[in-house]
Enzyme design. Structure first.
Site, PDB file in Angstrom:
ATOM      1  N   LYS A  54       0.594 -99.087 -31.696  1.00 46.39           N
ATOM      2  CA  LYS A  54      -0.948 -99.991 -31.192  1.00 46.39           C
ATOM      3  C   LYS A  54      -1.045-101.023 -32.219  1.00 46.39           C
ATOM      4  O   LYS A  54      -1.396-102.195 -31.595  1.00 46.39           O
ATOM      5  CB  LYS A  54      -2.135 -99.026 -31.458  1.00 46.39           C
ATOM      6  N   GLN A  98      -7.034 -91.560 -33.964  1.00 42.65           N
ATOM      7  CA  GLN A  98      -5.825 -90.724 -33.597  1.00 42.65           C
ATOM      8  C   GLN A  98      -6.067 -89.426 -33.419  1.00 42.65           C
ATOM      9  O   GLN A  98      -6.179 -88.699 -34.471  1.00 42.65           O
ATOM     10  CB  GLN A  98      -4.639 -91.389 -34.337  1.00 42.65           C
ATOM     11  N   ASP A 121     -11.155 -95.977 -26.669  1.00 43.94           N
ATOM     12  CA  ASP A 121     -10.485 -94.819 -26.127  1.00 43.94           C
ATOM     13  C   ASP A 121     -11.319 -94.079 -24.810  1.00 43.94           C
ATOM     14  O   ASP A 121     -10.845 -93.527 -24.119  1.00 43.94           O
ATOM     15  CB  ASP A 121     -10.273 -93.648 -27.112  1.00 43.94           C
TER      16      ASP A 121
END
Ligand code: NAP
Length: 297
Positions: A54, A98, A121
């Site tokens: 990312k 994460q 997200d």
């Protein structure tokens, strides 16, 4: 093979080019460059690779990324404090943590602590709930990537019967609501669904996100269906395959995503797009903390 491939790699590359131009224009006009903060807890190699990928993708398009490495035994309260600090940092426009988290940390509390305006997200309940009313600030990257694959392959969604196999919060449910929002008729299948094949055979658009290699066979797919295979499964021989029996299903489908090279590359591309949107919205709102923000459709 009768089906045409939906080339996720090429479509994702196109989106990255668009994002790069967007970032450059934003920088030239306002001097503001989007910034994504990624929190990594512990030393899980797969999670570290995802965060690294990312960060690399951010760099390629001119987005600033900040990586925050925290020890696996970090008390939950300290993680929540760190998120609160990022929430109130005006230089940070987007935050991701994460997953998965160590067992002593509540995923729910962590995701709920991220400011919805920075939740690129799309896992905050405000954003998930926003999908129900058709107005989330952010939609999770994978479902958004699926929608983009369909749109850019000129697959009409309105009036089509979309069947989604899998109802996870990350993929299945948001995909179902996104397609419903675009006026598909949606069936959601799960582990208790009776006669899965009877449902999948009705699909004009079939999205499979179960994490079960070979779950969908050729006889379970209608002639001419569009098949989006979200599954990523590593077999013992090292091969990575999706959830559908690709050679057989490709004989029936009109369009199909390969694994790898289908949905996967779209997930990171849409995260970049969400990060730019976060920056623009925060900049337009003229504040960085606690802004109600206008919901987008
Ligand atoms: P998940 O949380 O494990 O959810 C799997 C879903 O599939 C569950 O809702 C489960 O239903 C359903 N399911 C499992 N077996 C089934 C069966 N035999 N019949 C009907 N439904 C069944 O997984 P996920 O996070 O949604 O991910 C799904 C797959 O997509 C995985 O392979 C994952 O690696 C992949 N993935 C790929 C990307 C990407 O970027 N390419 C992103 C995210 C996920 P129940 O809940 O009722 O058991």
């Amino acid at each position: 093979m009768a089906a045409r491939l939906i080339d996720g790699k090429a479509i994702a590359a196109e989106i990255r080019r668009e994002v790069r131009l967007d970032v450059a224009a934003m920088d030239a006009q306002t001097g503001v460059v989007p910034c994504l903060a990624a929190i990594l807890i512990g030393n899980d190699p797969a999670s570290a690779t995802y965060v690294q990928n990312k960060a690399r993708a951010c760099k390629e398009v001119g987005i600033t990324s900040v990586r925050i490495d925290l020890p696996a035994d970090l008390p939950e309260a300290l993680l929540l404090q760190e998120i609160a600090r990022l929430n109130s940092d005006p230089a940070v426009h987007a935050i991701l943590v994460q997953l998965p988290l160590p067992p002593h940390i509540s995923e729910k509390r962590v995701l709920e602590t991220i400011l919805p305006e920075k939740d690129v997200d799309g896992f905050h309940p405000a954003n998930l709930g926003g999908l129900l009313v058709g107005k989330p600030l952010f939609v999770a990257s994978t479902p958004l990537g699926i929608l983009e694959l369909l749109n850019r392959s000129n697959v009409g969604i309105e009036g089509k019967h979309a069947v989604i196999v899998g109802w996870s919060v990350v993929v299945g449910k948001p995909t179902a609501f996104l397609l419903l929002q675009h006026h598909a008729t949606v069936t959601i299948c799960h582990i208790k669904t009776r006669d899965l094949a009877a449902h999948t055979r009705q699909a004009d658009i079939l999205v499979v996100a179960a994490g079960k290699p070979g779950l969908v066979t050729g006889s379970m797919v209608k002639e001419g269906a569009v098949v989006i295979d979200v599954g990523v499964n590593r077999l013992i021989d090292g091969r990575v395959v999706g959830d559908v029996d690709f050679p057989r299903v490709a004989e029936k489908a009109s369009l199909i995503t390969p694994v790898p090279g289908g949905v996967g590359p779209m997930t990171v591309a849409m995260l970049l797009r969400n990060t730019v949107d976060a920056c623009r919205r925060i900049r337009d709102a003229g504040c960085s903390q606690g802004a109600a923000g206008d919901y987008i459709g």
